[in-house]
Design a protein around this motif. Structure first.
Motif, mmCIF file in Angstrom:
data_model
loop_
_atom_site.group_PDB
_atom_site.id
_atom_site.type_symbol
_atom_site.label_atom_id
_atom_site.label_comp_id
_atom_site.label_asym_id
_atom_site.label_seq_id
_atom_site.Cartn_x
_atom_site.Cartn_y
_atom_site.Cartn_z
ATOM 1 N N ILE A 5 0.899 -1.125 -0.075
ATOM 2 C CA ILE A 5 0.201 0.185 0.223
ATOM 3 C C ILE A 5 0.324 1.688 -0.389
ATOM 4 C CG2 ILE A 5 -1.815 1.453 1.258
ATOM 5 C CD1 ILE A 5 -2.767 -1.408 1.997
ATOM 6 N N ASN A 6 0.155 2.206 -0.963
ATOM 7 C CA ASN A 6 1.287 3.703 -1.189
ATOM 8 C C ASN A 6 3.202 3.106 -1.026
ATOM 9 O OD1 ASN A 6 -1.004 5.025 -0.718
ATOM 10 N ND2 ASN A 6 -0.616 5.028 1.786
ATOM 11 N N GLY A 7 3.178 1.771 -1.723
ATOM 12 C CA GLY A 7 4.869 1.541 -1.560
ATOM 13 C C GLY A 7 5.059 1.290 -0.625
ATOM 14 N N SER B 269 -4.946 13.969 12.732
ATOM 15 C CA SER B 269 -6.581 13.417 11.976
ATOM 16 C C SER B 269 -5.501 11.300 11.383
ATOM 17 C CB SER B 269 -6.466 13.806 10.764
ATOM 18 O OG SER B 269 -5.666 13.406 9.918
ATOM 19 N N THR B 270 -5.266 10.563 12.016
ATOM 20 C CA THR B 270 -4.793 9.365 12.575
ATOM 21 C C THR B 270 -5.529 8.611 13.796
ATOM 22 O OG1 THR B 270 -3.905 9.812 11.058
ATOM 23 C CG2 THR B 270 -2.835 7.370 12.133
ATOM 24 N N ILE B 271 -6.482 7.496 13.678
ATOM 25 C CA ILE B 271 -6.620 7.198 14.786
ATOM 26 C C ILE B 271 -5.810 6.137 15.394
ATOM 27 C CG2 ILE B 271 -8.394 5.049 15.744
ATOM 28 C CD1 ILE B 271 -10.289 6.221 13.199
ATOM 29 N N CYS C 137 -9.073 9.706 4.607
ATOM 30 C CA CYS C 137 -8.295 8.310 5.564
ATOM 31 C C CYS C 137 -8.021 8.220 6.727
ATOM 32 C CB CYS C 137 -7.634 7.019 4.838
ATOM 33 S SG CYS C 137 -7.855 5.300 5.942
ATOM 34 N N LEU C 138 -8.567 8.269 7.605
ATOM 35 C CA LEU C 138 -8.720 8.260 9.302
ATOM 36 C C LEU C 138 -7.794 7.169 9.680
ATOM 37 C CD1 LEU C 138 -11.497 9.724 10.551
ATOM 38 C CD2 LEU C 138 -9.662 11.016 9.495
ATOM 39 N N TYR C 139 -7.200 6.102 9.003
ATOM 40 C CA TYR C 139 -6.499 5.072 9.634
ATOM 41 C C TYR C 139 -5.001 4.986 8.616
ATOM 42 C CZ TYR C 139 -9.024 2.536 7.372
ATOM 43 O OH TYR C 139 -9.986 1.666 6.053
ATOM 44 N N ASP C 140 -4.952 5.460 7.831
ATOM 45 C CA ASP C 140 -3.436 5.822 6.798
ATOM 46 C C ASP C 140 -3.084 6.518 7.010
ATOM 47 O OD1 ASP C 140 -1.875 5.722 4.413
ATOM 48 O OD2 ASP C 140 -4.098 5.245 2.677
ATOM 49 N N ASN C 141 -1.491 6.710 6.709
ATOM 50 C CA ASN C 141 -0.486 7.492 7.913
ATOM 51 C C ASN C 141 -0.288 8.510 6.109
ATOM 52 O OD1 ASN C 141 0.963 8.921 9.421
ATOM 53 N ND2 ASN C 141 3.275 7.783 9.220
ATOM 54 N N PHE C 142 -0.640 9.176 5.866
ATOM 55 C CA PHE C 142 -0.267 9.786 4.180
ATOM 56 C C PHE C 142 -1.094 10.665 3.945
ATOM 57 C CE2 PHE C 142 1.589 5.988 3.926
ATOM 58 C CZ PHE C 142 3.133 5.815 3.737
ATOM 59 N N HIS D 144 -14.195 5.568 3.387
ATOM 60 C CA HIS D 144 -12.867 6.550 3.734
ATOM 61 C C HIS D 144 -11.699 5.631 3.744
ATOM 62 C CE1 HIS D 144 -15.113 10.542 2.918
ATOM 63 N NE2 HIS D 144 -15.104 10.074 3.985
ATOM 64 N N PRO D 145 -11.596 4.194 3.019
ATOM 65 C CA PRO D 145 -10.463 2.886 2.988
ATOM 66 C C PRO D 145 -9.170 4.038 2.790
ATOM 67 C CG PRO D 145 -11.310 3.393 0.970
ATOM 68 C CD PRO D 145 -12.262 4.406 0.963
ATOM 69 N N PHE D 146 -8.064 3.393 2.407
ATOM 70 C CA PHE D 146 -6.710 3.327 2.227
ATOM 71 C C PHE D 146 -6.385 4.034 1.014
ATOM 72 C CE2 PHE D 146 -5.086 -0.062 4.990
ATOM 73 C CZ PHE D 146 -4.402 0.085 5.448
ATOM 74 N N GLY D 147 -5.622 5.432 0.890
ATOM 75 C CA GLY D 147 -5.280 6.278 -0.216
ATOM 76 C C GLY D 147 -6.592 7.098 -0.317
ATOM 77 N N ASP D 148 -7.380 7.340 0.014
ATOM 78 C CA ASP D 148 -8.179 8.451 0.188
ATOM 79 C C ASP D 148 -7.727 9.845 1.077
ATOM 80 O OD1 ASP D 148 -10.358 10.202 1.009
ATOM 81 O OD2 ASP D 148 -12.172 8.606 0.526
ATOM 82 N N PRO D 149 -7.808 10.403 1.046
ATOM 83 C CA PRO D 149 -7.514 11.767 1.350
ATOM 84 C C PRO D 149 -7.511 11.805 2.987
ATOM 85 C CG PRO D 149 -7.363 12.499 -0.990
ATOM 86 C CD PRO D 149 -8.058 11.058 -0.203
#
Length: 273
Positions: free
Chosen positions: A148-150, A183-185, A268-273, A261-266
């Protein structure tokens, strides 16, 4: 002897106090209607109180985690001490944080959401914190990065299993690795859904018992598995309580705020990007 029942006045008064059948039906109808209105309101008020206590629990967990981070050179609490956890030989994140919550018994209470009927039943504290047994109302967000996201950070994200030497934590285990703490859970309500394909409002937990063990993770919508621990809509209306890395707690709509709002979605609240 004078008897009110035998006098015309007495009979009149008794007739005045009596209810006719129609009147009784009307009164009972009113009472049933009021009950139907009041009971749901009371239930909602009770759930609101439970949710508020749950948010308080999460804030206390956030304070405890901040204490652990401060005492460990910025290191985040590990999810579990053992890469092959088993009942009785692993130390979960709850045990790491217990000293910052006033000890084991106090920690047990903090880690039991009042809306989690199973966790709230535990009376025997024993070694539950170390073995991963309930209460397991809350878990650390499992941020999977495989492909995911490299990225290829350790499983599961920032809170992988503790290295053999806790002094050898990699940089990805530091609080500075969290790019968006507000904004990250960090921690959320968790449960064991029987089926993750069912509508959220129909989720059930028949496999969740006092003997169930969880070593600290909360599966995210991007990797939910039936019968496994996952972010769970513990509160009325499909709501879930969460703690963010900056220490604030909030109530979210699991579908609208997380599933949509899954991974890759700006957003997303559990994606660190």
């Amino acid at each position: 002897m004078f008897s009110p029942e035998n006098s015309e006045l007495g009979k009149s008064l008794l007739r005045g106090r009596a209810f006719s059948l129609v009147e009784m039906v009307v009164v009972m109808g009113i009472l049933l209607t009021l009950g139907a209105l009041i009971f749901p309101l009371g239930s909602r008020m009770l759930e609101m109180s439970r949710s508020a206590k749950c948010l308080s629990n999460l804030r206390q967990i956030g304070v405890a985690a901040a204490g652990y981070i401060a005492d460990n050179d910025g290191t985040l609490v590990p999810r579990c001490s053992n890469s092959s956890p088993a009942i009785g030989n692993a130390k979960g994140f709850r045990a790491y944080l217990a000293p910052y919550l006033g000890g084991d018994k106090a920690a047990i209470r903090v880690f039991a959401c009042p809306s989690d009927k199973t966790a709230s039943k535990r009376q025997d504290y024993g070694d539950a914190l170390n073995t991963g047994l309930t209460p397991a109302s809350y878990g650390i967000t499992s941020i999977y990065y495989y492909g995911i996201n490299g990225e290829s950070l350790p499983y599961p994200g920032f809170h992988a299993y503790a290295p053999t030497s806790e002094a050898s934590y990699p940089a990805s285990f530091k609080i500075t690795a969290v790019k968006k703490p507000a904004s990250t859970i960090f921690v959320s309500d968790i449960g064991r859904p029987d089926s993750v394909t069912a509508p959220l409002k129909n989720w059930t937990e028949s496999t969740y018992k006092l003997t169930s063990a969880n070593f600290g993770y909360a599966g995210t919508p991007s990797n939910w598995t039936s019968g496994d621990w996952a972010m769970y809509p513990r509160h009325a209306g499909g709501k879930i309580n969460v703690l963010f890395y900056d220490g604030h707690a909030a109530t979210l709509d699991l579908q609208k705020d997380l599933v949509d709002h899954p991974f890759g979605d700006p957003q997303c609240l559990y994606d660190n990007f």
